[in-house]
Design a protein around this motif. Sequence first.
Motif, PDB file in Angstrom:
ATOM      1  N   PRO A 162       0.805  -1.229   0.000  1.00  0.00           N
ATOM      2  CA  PRO A 162       0.000   0.000   0.000  1.00  0.00           C
ATOM      3  C   PRO A 162       0.843   1.287   0.000  1.00  0.00           C
ATOM      4  O   PRO A 162       0.406   2.316  -0.524  1.00  0.00           O
ATOM      5  N   PHE A 163       2.042   1.228   0.544  1.00  0.00           N
ATOM      6  CA  PHE A 163       2.898   2.410   0.588  1.00  0.00           C
ATOM      7  C   PHE A 163       3.405   2.820  -0.791  1.00  0.00           C
ATOM      8  O   PHE A 163       3.826   3.959  -0.981  1.00  0.00           O
ATOM      9  N   THR A 164       3.349   1.912  -1.754  1.00  0.00           N
ATOM     10  CA  THR A 164       3.826   2.252  -3.090  1.00  0.00           C
ATOM     11  C   THR A 164       2.913   3.259  -3.781  1.00  0.00           C
ATOM     12  O   THR A 164       3.340   3.929  -4.709  1.00  0.00           O
ATOM     13  N   ALA A 165       1.690   3.384  -3.320  1.00  0.00           N
ATOM     14  CA  ALA A 165       0.781   4.387  -3.883  1.00  0.00           C
ATOM     15  C   ALA A 165       1.292   5.804  -3.613  1.00  0.00           C
ATOM     16  O   ALA A 165       0.896   6.751  -4.291  1.00  0.00           O
ATOM     17  N   TRP A 166       2.190   5.947  -2.647  1.00  0.00           N
ATOM     18  CA  TRP A 166       2.756   7.258  -2.298  1.00  0.00           C
ATOM     19  C   TRP A 166       3.923   7.656  -3.185  1.00  0.00           C
ATOM     20  O   TRP A 166       4.380   8.810  -3.121  1.00  0.00           O
ATOM     21  N   PHE A 167       4.450   6.761  -4.010  1.00  0.00           N
ATOM     22  CA  PHE A 167       5.625   7.077  -4.819  1.00  0.00           C
ATOM     23  C   PHE A 167       5.426   8.340  -5.649  1.00  0.00           C
ATOM     24  O   PHE A 167       6.331   9.157  -5.768  1.00  0.00           O
ATOM     25  N   MET A 201      -7.159  -4.209  -7.048  1.00  0.00           N
ATOM     26  CA  MET A 201      -8.481  -3.758  -6.615  1.00  0.00           C
ATOM     27  C   MET A 201      -8.433  -2.980  -5.294  1.00  0.00           C
ATOM     28  O   MET A 201      -9.329  -2.195  -5.010  1.00  0.00           O
ATOM     29  N   ALA A 202      -7.391  -3.188  -4.507  1.00  0.00           N
ATOM     30  CA  ALA A 202      -7.356  -2.616  -3.163  1.00  0.00           C
ATOM     31  C   ALA A 202      -6.452  -1.394  -3.007  1.00  0.00           C
ATOM     32  O   ALA A 202      -6.679  -0.577  -2.117  1.00  0.00           O
ATOM     33  N   ILE A 203      -5.456  -1.259  -3.854  1.00  0.00           N
ATOM     34  CA  ILE A 203      -4.472  -0.197  -3.662  1.00  0.00           C
ATOM     35  C   ILE A 203      -5.021   1.152  -4.137  1.00  0.00           C
ATOM     36  O   ILE A 203      -5.793   1.222  -5.101  1.00  0.00           O
ATOM     37  N   ALA A 204      -4.640   2.197  -3.434  1.00  0.00           N
ATOM     38  CA  ALA A 204      -5.103   3.547  -3.768  1.00  0.00           C
ATOM     39  C   ALA A 204      -4.512   3.995  -5.102  1.00  0.00           C
ATOM     40  O   ALA A 204      -3.385   3.637  -5.451  1.00  0.00           O
ATOM     41  N   LYS A 239      -5.001  10.118  -7.297  1.00  0.00           N
ATOM     42  CA  LYS A 239      -6.044  10.546  -6.361  1.00  0.00           C
ATOM     43  C   LYS A 239      -5.451  10.820  -4.986  1.00  0.00           C
ATOM     44  O   LYS A 239      -5.861  11.751  -4.294  1.00  0.00           O
ATOM     45  N   LEU A 240      -4.480  10.024  -4.590  1.00  0.00           N
ATOM     46  CA  LEU A 240      -3.793  10.245  -3.319  1.00  0.00           C
ATOM     47  C   LEU A 240      -3.066  11.585  -3.340  1.00  0.00           C
ATOM     48  O   LEU A 240      -3.151  12.365  -2.390  1.00  0.00           O
ATOM     49  N   TYR A 241      -2.398  11.884  -4.442  1.00  0.00           N
ATOM     50  CA  TYR A 241      -1.716  13.169  -4.611  1.00  0.00           C
ATOM     51  C   TYR A 241      -2.717  14.319  -4.524  1.00  0.00           C
ATOM     52  O   TYR A 241      -2.475  15.314  -3.836  1.00  0.00           O
ATOM     53  N   ASP A 242      -3.842  14.189  -5.206  1.00  0.00           N
ATOM     54  CA  ASP A 242      -4.878  15.227  -5.155  1.00  0.00           C
ATOM     55  C   ASP A 242      -5.401  15.417  -3.737  1.00  0.00           C
ATOM     56  O   ASP A 242      -5.678  16.540  -3.312  1.00  0.00           O
ATOM     57  N   PHE A 243      -5.535  14.337  -2.991  1.00  0.00           N
ATOM     58  CA  PHE A 243      -5.991  14.417  -1.608  1.00  0.00           C
ATOM     59  C   PHE A 243      -4.975  15.177  -0.751  1.00  0.00           C
ATOM     60  O   PHE A 243      -5.347  16.001   0.083  1.00  0.00           O
ATOM     61  N   VAL A 244      -3.702  14.920  -0.955  1.00  0.00           N
ATOM     62  CA  VAL A 244      -2.662  15.637  -0.216  1.00  0.00           C
ATOM     63  C   VAL A 244      -2.712  17.122  -0.557  1.00  0.00           C
ATOM     64  O   VAL A 244      -2.580  17.982   0.324  1.00  0.00           O
ATOM     65  N   CYS A 255       3.438  -6.794  -7.861  1.00  0.00           N
ATOM     66  CA  CYS A 255       2.347  -6.914  -6.889  1.00  0.00           C
ATOM     67  C   CYS A 255       1.032  -6.412  -7.473  1.00  0.00           C
ATOM     68  O   CYS A 255      -0.028  -7.010  -7.279  1.00  0.00           O
ATOM     69  N   LYS A 256       1.101  -5.287  -8.194  1.00  0.00           N
ATOM     70  CA  LYS A 256      -0.110  -4.688  -8.760  1.00  0.00           C
ATOM     71  C   LYS A 256      -0.708  -5.526  -9.879  1.00  0.00           C
ATOM     72  O   LYS A 256      -1.858  -5.308 -10.273  1.00  0.00           O
ATOM     73  N   GLU A 257       0.054  -6.474 -10.415  1.00  0.00           N
ATOM     74  CA  GLU A 257      -0.493  -7.391 -11.417  1.00  0.00           C
ATOM     75  C   GLU A 257      -1.454  -8.391 -10.785  1.00  0.00           C
ATOM     76  O   GLU A 257      -2.244  -9.018 -11.482  1.00  0.00           O
TER      77      GLU A 257
END
Length: 104
Positions: free
Chosen positions: A44-49, A82-85, A89-94, A74-76
């Motif tokens: 899940p932390f990879t969504a922050w890259f 289906m679960a990772i952010a 969208k995470l960037y926009d939220f920040v 992993c994302k494959e």
Amino acid sequence: MHASFFATAKEDLVQALTTLEAELGDRDYFGGEAFGFVDVALVPFTAWFHAYEKFGGVVAEELCPRLVAWAHRCKERNSVAMAIADPHKLYDFVLYLKQKFGAE
């Protein structure tokens, strides 16, 4: 916040990512050949890259290419995909939080 705080935070982030890269080594997953508990905990932390790059100039693909390749593997997996952010969208939220709380 003081500039030295951000410099220290960036150094800590780089250290954490390079440590993970070293721990992964040449394996496909942290446990070896099979996707396991450590992968589930870390992916899940990879969504922050994307945010790391935009806000801190830390380019994960340059700094830790094996870790980024692991993230793509992993994302494959359908369960991860289906679960990772969504990183954008995470960037926009920040950005929203920065605006809301006046953190520039």
